[in-house]
Write an enzyme that holds these catalytic residues in place. Structure first.
Site, short mmCIF file in Angstrom:
data_model
loop_
_atom_site.label_atom_id
_atom_site.label_comp_id
_atom_site.label_asym_id
_atom_site.label_seq_id
_atom_site.Cartn_x
_atom_site.Cartn_y
_atom_site.Cartn_z
N ARG A 212 -6.04 11.49 -6.96
CA ARG A 212 -7.23 10.77 -6.62
C ARG A 212 -8.12 11.34 -7.05
NH1 ARG A 212 -11.72 8.29 -4.27
NH2 ARG A 212 -11.40 5.69 -3.13
N ARG B 21 0.46 -1.09 0.30
CA ARG B 21 -0.09 -0.08 -0.18
C ARG B 21 0.99 1.30 0.28
NH1 ARG B 21 -6.10 -0.85 1.56
NH2 ARG B 21 -5.89 -2.44 0.15
O1 CP3 Z 1 0.25 0.31 -3.30
C1 CP3 Z 1 -0.26 -0.40 -3.38
O2 CP3 Z 1 0.13 -1.63 -2.85
C2 CP3 Z 1 -0.49 -1.29 -5.08
C3 CP3 Z 1 -2.05 -1.15 -4.75
C4 CP3 Z 1 -3.27 -1.60 -4.36
C5 CP3 Z 1 -4.39 -1.95 -4.18
N1 CP3 Z 1 -5.07 -2.66 -3.67
C6 CP3 Z 1 -4.54 0.40 -3.58
C7 CP3 Z 1 -6.47 0.19 -2.61
C8 CP3 Z 1 -2.69 -3.26 -3.83
C9 CP3 Z 1 -1.84 -4.14 -4.39
C10 CP3 Z 1 -4.44 -3.93 -3.32
C11 CP3 Z 1 -4.74 -4.75 -2.77
C12 CP3 Z 1 -5.46 -5.78 -2.01
N2 CP3 Z 1 -7.28 -4.55 -1.84
C13 CP3 Z 1 -5.51 -6.47 -1.29
C14 CP3 Z 1 -5.03 -7.61 -0.52
C15 CP3 Z 1 -4.12 -6.58 0.17
C16 CP3 Z 1 -4.43 -6.34 1.62
O3 CP3 Z 1 -4.30 -5.59 1.69
O4 CP3 Z 1 -4.54 -6.79 2.18
C17 CP3 Z 1 -7.69 -6.75 -0.49
C18 CP3 Z 1 -7.88 -7.10 0.03
C19 CP3 Z 1 -8.45 -5.19 -1.74
C20 CP3 Z 1 -9.45 -4.97 -1.60
C21 CP3 Z 1 -9.70 -4.15 -1.06
N3 CP3 Z 1 -9.36 -2.29 -1.55
C22 CP3 Z 1 -10.66 -3.77 0.31
C23 CP3 Z 1 -10.10 -4.25 1.80
C24 CP3 Z 1 -10.79 -1.98 0.30
C25 CP3 Z 1 -10.57 -0.58 1.23
C26 CP3 Z 1 -9.57 -0.22 2.03
C27 CP3 Z 1 -9.24 0.88 2.01
O5 CP3 Z 1 -7.69 1.35 2.38
O6 CP3 Z 1 -10.34 2.26 2.07
C28 CP3 Z 1 -9.34 -1.50 -1.01
C29 CP3 Z 1 -9.10 -0.27 -1.57
C30 CP3 Z 1 -8.39 0.55 -1.52
N4 CP3 Z 1 -7.05 -0.43 -2.42
C31 CP3 Z 1 -7.42 1.97 -1.44
C32 CP3 Z 1 -6.02 1.14 -2.18
C33 CP3 Z 1 -5.06 2.64 -2.08
C34 CP3 Z 1 -8.00 3.01 -0.78
C35 CP3 Z 1 -8.88 3.29 -1.41
C36 CP3 Z 1 -8.66 4.36 -1.16
O7 CP3 Z 1 -8.34 5.27 -2.21
O8 CP3 Z 1 -9.93 5.42 -0.88
#
Ligand code: CP3
Length: 340
Positions: free
Chosen positions: A38, A25
Site C-alpha cells: 500500500r 477484508r
Molecule cells: O479483502 C477484501 O475483503 C477485499 C477488499 C475490500 C475492501 N473494501 C478494501 C478496503 C472489500 C470487499 C471492500 C468492501 C467495502 N468497502 C465495504 C463492504 C464491506 C464492509 O466492510 O462492510 C464497505 C462498506 C466499503 C467502504 C469502505 N472502504 C470503508 C467504510 C472503508 C474505511 C474503513 C477502514 O477499514 O479503514 C474502506 C477502506 C478500505 N477498503 C480498506 C480496505 C483494505 C482500508 C483502507 C486502507 O488500506 O487504509
C-alpha cells in the site's frame, strides 16, 4: 480447472470433503505485507486503480494465510465514481464524497456505468487470475444498491445514515430512480468481472441493518434480487446483508446461491429459514482478540453447528486492522484441520 474448488462446490450445494474458508477484508491492514504494498501508492484510490498492486495484495492472503479463495482488492465505492461521483479515502476516518446526491438534477447527471468504465478492476482481475494459476477461485464483488446510495447521499460513513434515510422517507421516487441506476451499473460491472475471471460474486449490503424490515425489502432487497437474477445464471452469487436479522427468509427467496450471516444470527435458525441455500459466516471478528484456546474452541463449535455441507466458513464481518495476523492464521488452520 481449479486445483481447489471447495468454495464453488460449497456455494453450489455440491458435496465437499471439508468446508472452505476465506475472510472478509483478508486483503488488508492485518497483513504487514499489505501495508508494505500500500505504501507504494500515493493514496487508497490510486492503490485501487493500479492493477499490479491490487493483484499483488489480492494474492497475499492465499499465500500467507492459506485461505481457499482470493477476493479481488478493490472497494464498493468504485461504482459511484464510475457513475460520476468520485470518492476519497481519509486516513483513519474512512470514505468521503466531495459532492453528494440531493436532487433529481444530481441523479440525472449520473451515468449508468459500463464495465469499460472500470477497466482497472478488470485488468486487476485478469492479472490476479494469471498469478493464482488456477490454485483457488477468485471472488468478485459490489456493494448493494442501498449501501451505495447511502454513501452517495450521506457523503461519508455514519452510525445512523439518517441523511440517506431521510432521502428514502421524503423522496422515495427519486430514491428508486437512483437505486435503479446503481443496479444497472452494478449488473454491467459484475458481468465485466465475470468476463475478466471472477468465479463467484458477493454483494455487500453493509448498511442493511439501519433499515426497518419493510424498508429493507422495498429499497434494498428488491434491487439485490435483480442483480442476483442477472448474474446467477453465470456464477454463484452470495448475498451478505449485515444486520438484516429477520431478512434471511426473504433473501433465501432470491436466486442467490449463498447467504452471508453476521455473528448476531443463530446458525440453526438461519438453516431453517434458508434450507435451499449455502450459508457463509459467521464468527465475530472480535473472537480473534481472544486467547488461542478460546479461538480454537469457539471456531470448532461453529463448524460443528453449521456442519460440513452447504457451508462456507468466514467471519460475520471484515477483519479489524489491529487483529494479530497469527490469530487469523490460527482461525484458518482450525477450519482446515477440523475433524470433518
Ligand atoms: O479483502 C477484501 O475483503 C477485499 C477488499 C475490500 C475492501 N473494501 C478494501 C478496503 C472489500 C470487499 C471492500 C468492501 C467495502 N468497502 C465495504 C463492504 C464491506 C464492509 O466492510 O462492510 C464497505 C462498506 C466499503 C467502504 C469502505 N472502504 C470503508 C467504510 C472503508 C474505511 C474503513 C477502514 O477499514 O479503514 C474502506 C477502506 C478500505 N477498503 C480498506 C480496505 C483494505 C482500508 C483502507 C486502507 O488500506 O487504509
Amino acid at each position: 480447472m481449479l486445483k481447489n474448488d471447495l468454495l464453488l462446490r460449497a456455494a453450489k450445494g455440491l458435496e465437499v470433503e471439508r468446508a472452505p474458508v476465506w475472510l472478509m477484508r483478508q486483503a488488508g491492514r492485518v497483513l504487514p505485507e499489505y501495508r508494505a504494498t500500500r505504501s507504494k501508492a500515493k493514496n487508497f484510490v490510486e492503490f485501487v486503480k493500479t492493477p499490479e498492486l491490487a493483484a499483488e495484495v489480492t494474492v497475499q492472503p492465499v499465500t500467507i494465510l492459506g485461505v481457499d479463495a482470493a477476493i479481488i482488492f478493490s472497494d464498493i465505492l468504485v461504482i459511484p465514481e464510475a457513475m460520476g461521483l468520485p470518492y476519497e479515502m481519509i486516513e483513519a476516518k474512512g470514505p468521503r464524497f466531495p459532492n453528494t446526491i440531493n436532487s433529481k438534477t444530481d441523479i440525472d447527471k449520473l451515468k449508468i456505468a459500463e464495465a469499460g468504465d472500470l477497466d482497472y478492476v478488470m485488468q486487476a482481475l485478469k492479472l490476479t487470475k494469471r498469478e493464482l494459476n488456477n490454485s483457488v477461485p477468485l471472488i468478485g464483488f459490489c456493494g448493494a444498491p442501498w449501501t451505495i446510495l447511502a454513501y452517495m447521499v450521506e457523503g461519508s460513513g455514519s452510525k445512523t445514515f439518517s441523511k440517506a434515510k431521510q432521502f428514502l422517507y421524503t423522496q422515495p421516487e427519486l430514491a428508486h430512480q437512483l437505486l435503479e441506476k446503481i443496479t444497472l451499473s452494478s449488473i454491467n460491472y459484475l458481468k465485466g468481472q465475470v468476463a475478466a475471471g471472477a468465479d463467484l460474486l458477493q454483494i455487500f449490503d453493509s448498511w442493511a441493518g439501519v433499515l426497518s424490515e419493510k424498508m429493507f425489502y422495498e429499497f434494498s432487497l428488491k434491487y439485490i434480487s435483480q442483480i442476483c437474477d442477472a448474474l446467477s445464471p453465470l456464477v454463484p452469487v452470495t448475498v451478505f446483508a449485515k444486520d438484516a436479522h429477520d431478512g434471511i427468509e426473504k433473501i433465501a427467496q432470491t436466486t442467490c446461491s449463498s447467504i452471508g450471516l453476521d455473528w448476531t444470527i443463530d446458525p440453526l435458525t438461519a438453516r431453517k429459514q434458508a434450507e435451499n441455500k449455502t450459508l457463509q459466516g459467521n464468527a465475530d471478528p472480535c473472537l480473534l482478540y481472544a486467547d488461542e484456546k478460546t479461538i480454537i474452541a469457539q471456531t470448532q463449535t461453529m463448524l460443528k453447528t453449521f456442519g460440513k455441507q452447504k457451508y462456507i466458513c468466514n467471519l460475520g464481518h471484515g477483519l479489524y486492522p489491529d487483529i494479530d495476523k497469527e490469530k487469523v492464521k490460527l482461525f484458518v488452520d482450525v477450519v482446515k484441520g477440523y475433524g470433518w
